[in-house]
Enzyme design. Structure first.
Site, PDB file in Angstrom:
ATOM      1  N   GLU A 162       0.824  -1.222   0.000  1.00  0.00           N
ATOM      2  CA  GLU A 162       0.000   0.000   0.000  1.00  0.00           C
ATOM      3  C   GLU A 162       0.859   1.274   0.000  1.00  0.00           C
ATOM      4  O   GLU A 162       0.766   2.103   0.912  1.00  0.00           O
ATOM      5  CB  GLU A 162      -0.951   0.010   1.198  1.00  0.00           C
ATOM      6  CG  GLU A 162      -1.920  -1.156   1.215  1.00  0.00           C
ATOM      7  CD  GLU A 162      -2.978  -1.040   2.312  1.00  0.00           C
ATOM      8  OE1 GLU A 162      -2.891  -0.122   3.153  1.00  0.00           O
ATOM      9  OE2 GLU A 162      -3.900  -1.875   2.320  1.00  0.00           O
ATOM     10  N   GLU A 360      -5.216  -8.659   0.632  1.00  0.00           N
ATOM     11  CA  GLU A 360      -5.900  -8.317   1.894  1.00  0.00           C
ATOM     12  C   GLU A 360      -7.353  -8.026   1.597  1.00  0.00           C
ATOM     13  O   GLU A 360      -7.696  -7.440   0.571  1.00  0.00           O
ATOM     14  CB  GLU A 360      -5.308  -7.060   2.560  1.00  0.00           C
ATOM     15  CG  GLU A 360      -3.982  -7.249   3.240  1.00  0.00           C
ATOM     16  CD  GLU A 360      -3.482  -5.948   3.878  1.00  0.00           C
ATOM     17  OE1 GLU A 360      -4.327  -5.138   4.342  1.00  0.00           O
ATOM     18  OE2 GLU A 360      -2.260  -5.748   3.902  1.00  0.00           O
TER      19      GLU A 360
END
Length: 458
Positions: A162, A360
């Site tokens: 991320e 995720e």
């Protein structure tokens, strides 16, 4: 209805070094920030109080086995391996990561390893962090050391987790250290992160390792309020800034021309060198990890921008609260399972259908002790959440999307940045006092799903 998944589908979960390991030799930005502003952290719980994976790695890996994981993603802590970021390698860290990797492989759980998961060594931040190209070179050296140490047994590497989050949190919206609000500096951090990624990919290719290298991006589909051209344009700009600013460089080897033109028109472009374009083109990945939690819904701005206010993404759009949306009230996030399908279809139709997996997906809930029945947390809401997302993921795969697996965040309740233990995400309940681990109902459901490579849903 039965949802069966392709053979060799990756079933597992994800975590990170900083959120699970506990105290380390090298100081990170999180240790530094917590020592100075503990009030910014939920209940004053800092990064030293994580889920003790450093001590309990062997029994935790046994629990992964019990949950029928065939794969597991975690990260290496740069600050643990090289405490000052650039100097000597810490032999204790090498021993620890060797043991973890070897035990995972021994148990039939394929290790997926991330090199950077928000945990900048403080020594590197002190010289400017990602604003400084020297830190880009230091990261590339760190990556190469990791490949040399562990690349014979780790076949799935990820340069960053991320990478947009440190940009947003640290340089735009004040929810990560160094708490700067400055778009141009944010753009520089984002740009240098892409250069660091590309240098790591370059090093990996040069080493002719047996595995593959990729990146993990949190993709938030940008949905316009309506098909009015003003709303559509607003959603397009949000998508450029929050998704395509990393997606295009790593999959196409270049930035979107309209993003570059937009930032140039507002004098917000970072400083570039002539050779950067060649480097970025060499950073194209083998495997994309997709973190999906929530969509982004936007509309055109209803009011004029304050010309004295800092330049921000929100100069171009407003957030839109869609009537009737389904919410996770504890996290304040919308639950929208079709978003996972929309991401995969976009990748299939506009990015050449890259090899990818859901790295995720998860649901954080506060005070889960309310749901204890006969000594076990009955988190049926999490089972419903996962199965709904998996059914949309299955639809994407059935329509030709190249998605190879699904990893849940996370396998055990862990420390979550400024939120500490406010919201729990794990398949396994962690008692903070005793460190006892207890499998939740969702863990049993996931173990059965992974074992059968399928699940049934009405």
């Amino acid at each position: 209805m039965k949802y069966a998944f392709p053979d060799n589908f990756w079933w597992g979960s994800a975590s990170s070094a900083l959120q699970t390991e506990g105290t380390r030799e090298g100081e990170t930005t999180w240790d530094y920030w917590f020592a100075r502003e503990p009030n910014r952290f939920h209940n004053g719980v800092g990064p030293q109080h994580t889920s003790t994976f450093y001590q309990h790695w062997k029994t935790d890996i046994q629990l992964l086995k019990q949950l029928n994981h065939n794969s597991f993603r975690t990260s290496i802590s740069w600050a643990r391996l090289i405490p000052d970021g650039i100097g000597e390698v810490n032999p204790d860290a090498v021993d620890f990561y060797n043991q973890v990797i070897d035990e995972l492989n021994e148990q039939g759980i394929t290790p997926f390893i991330t090199l950077f998961h928000f945990d900048m060594p403080m020594a590197m931040q002190e010289i400017g962090g990602w604003e400084n190209r020297d830190v880009v070179d230091a990261y590339a050296r760190y990556a190469q050391i990791c490949f040399e140490l562990f690349g014979d047994r780790v076949l799935h590497w990820f340069t960053f987790n991320e990478p947009i989050v440190p940009v947003e949190g640290g340089y735009l919206y004040d929810f990560h250290y160094p708490n700067v609000v400055d778009f141009r500096r944010a753009a520089t951090v984002a740009y240098h992160t892409v250069l660091a990624h590309a240098k790591a990919v370059q090093a990996y290719r040069a080493g002719h390792y047996a595995g593959e290298i990729g990146i993990v991006l949190n993709l938030t589909p940008s949905y316009p309020r309506s098909w009015n051209p003003a709303d559509v344009k607003a959603a397009h700009i949000a998508d450029l800034m929050f998704n395509r600013s990393f997606l295009d460089p790593v999959l196409r080897g270049e930035y979107p021309a309209d993003l570059v033109a937009l930032l140039k028109s507002y004098d917000q472009l970072p400083a570039c060198k002539p050779e950067d374009g060649f480097l970025i083109a060499e950073g194209k990945i083998d495997l994309l990890g997709i973190n999906y939690y929530q969509p982004r819904r936007v509309k055109c701005r209803d009011s004029a921008v304050n010309p004295q206010a800092p330049f921000m993404p929100e100069w171009f759009f407003d957030n839109y609260e869609m009537p009737g949306r389904k919410m996770n009230p504890y996290r304040g996030w919308e639950i929208y399972a079709p978003g996972i399908y929309d991401i995969l279809v976009n990748l299939r139709d506009h990015y050449g259908n890259p090899r990818c997996f859901i790295s995720e997906n998860g649901m954080g809930v506060e005070n889960e002790q309310r749901f204890i029945e006969n000594g076990q947390i009955n988190d049926q809401y999490r089972i419903d959440f996962i199965s709904e997302h998996l059914s949309w993921l299955h639809k994407g795969i059935s329509e030709g999307c190249n998605c190879l697996g699904y990893h849940m965040w996370t396998f055990i309740d862990n420390w979550s940045w400024c939120n500490a233990y406010k919201n729990r995400y794990g398949f396994i309940q962690l008692d903070l006092e005793t460190q006892q681990r207890t499998i939740k109902k969702s863990g049993e459901w996931f173990a059965a799903t992974a074992l059968n490579n399928s699940f049934d849903k009405e």
